[in-house]
Design a protein around this motif. Structure first.
Motif, PDB file in Angstrom:
ATOM      1  N   PHE A 186       4.072  57.208 109.795  1.00 30.34           N
ATOM      2  CA  PHE A 186       4.788  58.475 109.686  1.00 30.34           C
ATOM      3  C   PHE A 186       4.308  59.453 110.752  1.00 30.34           C
ATOM      4  CE2 PHE A 186       6.644  58.174 105.262  1.00 30.34           C
ATOM      5  CZ  PHE A 186       7.906  58.571 105.647  1.00 30.34           C
ATOM      6  N   GLU A 190       6.803  61.319 113.299  1.00 28.67           N
ATOM      7  CA  GLU A 190       6.965  62.778 113.297  1.00 28.67           C
ATOM      8  C   GLU A 190       6.715  63.370 114.675  1.00 28.67           C
ATOM      9  OE1 GLU A 190       5.931  64.840 109.216  1.00 28.67           O
ATOM     10  OE2 GLU A 190       4.398  63.352 109.691  1.00 28.67           O
ATOM     11  N   ARG A 200       9.521  66.557 106.587  1.00 33.13           N
ATOM     12  CA  ARG A 200       8.798  65.712 105.636  1.00 33.13           C
ATOM     13  C   ARG A 200       8.850  66.402 104.283  1.00 33.13           C
ATOM     14  NH1 ARG A 200       4.250  62.371 106.845  1.00 33.13           N
ATOM     15  NH2 ARG A 200       3.797  61.055 105.037  1.00 33.13           N
ATOM     16  N   LEU A 206      11.007  61.364 104.681  1.00 33.37           N
ATOM     17  CA  LEU A 206      11.311  62.335 105.726  1.00 33.37           C
ATOM     18  C   LEU A 206      12.828  62.371 105.850  1.00 33.37           C
ATOM     19  CD1 LEU A 206       9.469  62.607 109.109  1.00 33.37           C
ATOM     20  CD2 LEU A 206      11.946  62.673 109.047  1.00 33.37           C
ATOM     21  N   TYR A 233       4.541  69.367  99.940  1.00 34.45           N
ATOM     22  CA  TYR A 233       5.560  69.789 100.886  1.00 34.45           C
ATOM     23  C   TYR A 233       6.554  70.781 100.288  1.00 34.45           C
ATOM     24  CZ  TYR A 233       3.741  65.593 103.100  1.00 34.45           C
ATOM     25  OH  TYR A 233       2.910  64.652 103.656  1.00 34.45           O
TER      26      TYR A 233
END
Length: 247
Positions: A186, A190, A200, A206, A233
């Motif tokens: 990841f 990203e 995310r 994501l 998040y």
């Protein structure tokens, strides 16, 4: 002039803080390894310059720049990746420094902001006309990435991505044309994806912001599938939704 530093790498924070200390008339007010904590600080304190790393956890530098009040501080992006240079100037960045950052280049960036302030050049809001692009900025921004799929490199257009699911050391990329399984992290993904277009929302998910159908009770629906929003998040994602002119 006052400044603040945003970077999730301790060595980068230390280096930039040392650079700031060597420049007369530049006062370091704060430094953050968490973009959300720094955003709260900037909303309550007037700062002249923000040295802003693009790849930070929870909230990227580009996303943070979009959330800053206007008129805001002059932004100098600091990053190891040059593919976001065009986007940084669309956000009216004063400068764009590529890591490793030489002291001489750092001084030039600070001098550029000092001249702007002394000349009383207004700072346009996000989306307004940006300053003249420096020679370091590439002519076009990338619109796709290449991922390892079986024994080949497969091109995946950013416009086609719906969402990405983490599966231990693999990622499953869901696109409008189907699914692509790749051995990738990841973190690396990203770094490649445009941070203003993707977010995310969970340790395992994501999403493409333009593909979100609705948000409800801690979940996001993309392509008919409900994906969970992780606690880590939740706050940064809520800030992004508010930035997208939530009514």
């Amino acid at each position: 002039m006052t400044c603040a530093i945003f970077d999730d790498e301790p060595l980068a924070l230390e280096l930039l803080a040392d650079y700031c200390a060597q420049i007369p008339g530049l006062e370091l007010k704060a430094q953050f390894d968490d973009a959300l904590a720094g955003l709260a600080f900037l909303q309550e304190n007037q700062i002249d310059i923000v040295f802003l790393d693009i790849h930070m956890p929870r909230l990227t530098g580009v996303q943070l720049a979009q959330l800053l009040p206007q008129p805001g501080p002059r932004i100098i992006f600091t990053t190891a990746y040059d593919q976001y240079a065009v986007r940084s100037y669309e956000l009216n960045a004063a400068d764009y420094l590529l890591k490793p950052i030489a002291f001489e280049r750092f001084v030039l960036a600070v001098q550029k902001v000092r001249q702007q302030i002394n000349s009383s050049i207004p700072v346009p809001g996000v989306g307004q006309a940006a300053p003249v692009v420096s020679p370091e900025v590439p002519a076009t921004a990338p619109d796709a990435m290449f991922v390892k799929n079986e024994h080949r490199l497969q091109r995946v257009a950013f416009d086609d991505i719906l969402y990405i699911e983490g599966m231990k050391e693999y990622l499953m990329i869901y696109t409008t044309a189907g699914k692509v399984l790749t051995l990738q992290s990841f973190r690396r993904t990203e770094e490649v994806l445009p941070p203003e277009r993707f977010a995310r929302i969970h340790k395992s998910y994501l999403v493409a912001l333009s593909r979100i159908e609705h948000v409800e009770r801690g979940k996001v629906q993309v392509a008919g599938r409900l994906l969970p929003i992780g606690d880590t998040y939740r706050e940064s994602f809520a800030a992004l939704i508010r930035a997208y002119q939530q009514l």
